[in-house]
Design a protein around this motif. Sequence first.
Motif, PDB file in Angstrom:
ATOM      1  N   THR A  69      -8.145 -26.768   6.151  1.00  0.00           N
ATOM      2  CA  THR A  69      -9.074 -27.813   6.561  1.00  0.00           C
ATOM      3  C   THR A  69      -8.822 -28.330   7.975  1.00  0.00           C
ATOM      4  O   THR A  69      -9.461 -29.287   8.409  1.00  0.00           O
ATOM      5  N   ILE A  97     -17.510 -29.096   5.950  1.00  0.00           N
ATOM      6  CA  ILE A  97     -16.550 -29.339   4.874  1.00  0.00           C
ATOM      7  C   ILE A  97     -16.420 -30.821   4.577  1.00  0.00           C
ATOM      8  O   ILE A  97     -16.670 -31.682   5.410  1.00  0.00           O
ATOM      9  N   VAL A  99     -13.361 -33.346   2.686  1.00  0.00           N
ATOM     10  CA  VAL A  99     -11.942 -33.273   2.335  1.00  0.00           C
ATOM     11  C   VAL A  99     -11.499 -34.567   1.654  1.00  0.00           C
ATOM     12  O   VAL A  99     -11.767 -35.664   2.145  1.00  0.00           O
TER      13      VAL A  99
END
Length: 276
Positions: A69, A97, A99
């Motif tokens: 990430t 993304i 997270v």
Amino acid sequence: MPDRSNAQFGTSGAGADGPAPAVRITGLWKRFGDQIAVSGIDLELPAGRFIGLVGPNGAGKTTTLSMVTGLLRPDQGRVEVAGHDVWEDPAQVKARIGVLPEGLRLFERLSGRELLGYMGRLRGLPGAEADKRATQLLDVLDLAGSQHKLVVDYSTGMRKKIGLAAALLHNPEVLFLDEPFEGVDPVSAQTIRRVLERYTASGATVVFSSHVMELVESLCDWVAVMASGRIRAAGPLADVRGDAPTLQAAFLELVGAQGLNAGDSLDWLGGGAATR
């Protein structure tokens, strides 16, 4: 012995003409001093799946997710998420993304609603859209009644849920969660679970780490088993489990669990009488 011939070495089983993986990891290494935390991982995680990254404590799961990430730079190797290199094209990756990391840190002097409004605007969402999505997420995650409460006063379960809301706000392609159910009460865990199942049903990808095999087996359809910084097996859940009765049994065999009868040497333990 379970048959995992199609689940070894991190292969996803997709053909050359199949869909591109959500995550492609090649030759990933990370050392901390003399300790090797991640040891040359090669792994492809398929898109549109609920994926569990499992392993014992200290297996390297958190370190791997941190590198995938963009939170931790690898010593060596390459990571692509949704077709973009994490370190060569970080802006494109971060836009795709969400997270929820271990040891989640939030802006604690904001209320839950203020936090989501702020995070939405940081993600480039128009204010009205950010507020609309925040309202929906607060409602679905059962946080509407606490939306004006400061995050510093949230319980562990509430923090996990507001963190998940912040990670989902911009509708990412891939969601990474590090131990998302740890310290969470059963009611909050069920709420989080429903949201994640709905999210993956839409075609998105969830990658979450855990050492609770029963949870992984009930949620995931694809699993990667990690131990001592290496991938021991990866593939559809049924392939990794093989002939073992449960994922737990397969996991113990894969990681070479020893000392299951270690308590035999503790003949002094228990009985209620002090021994001097």
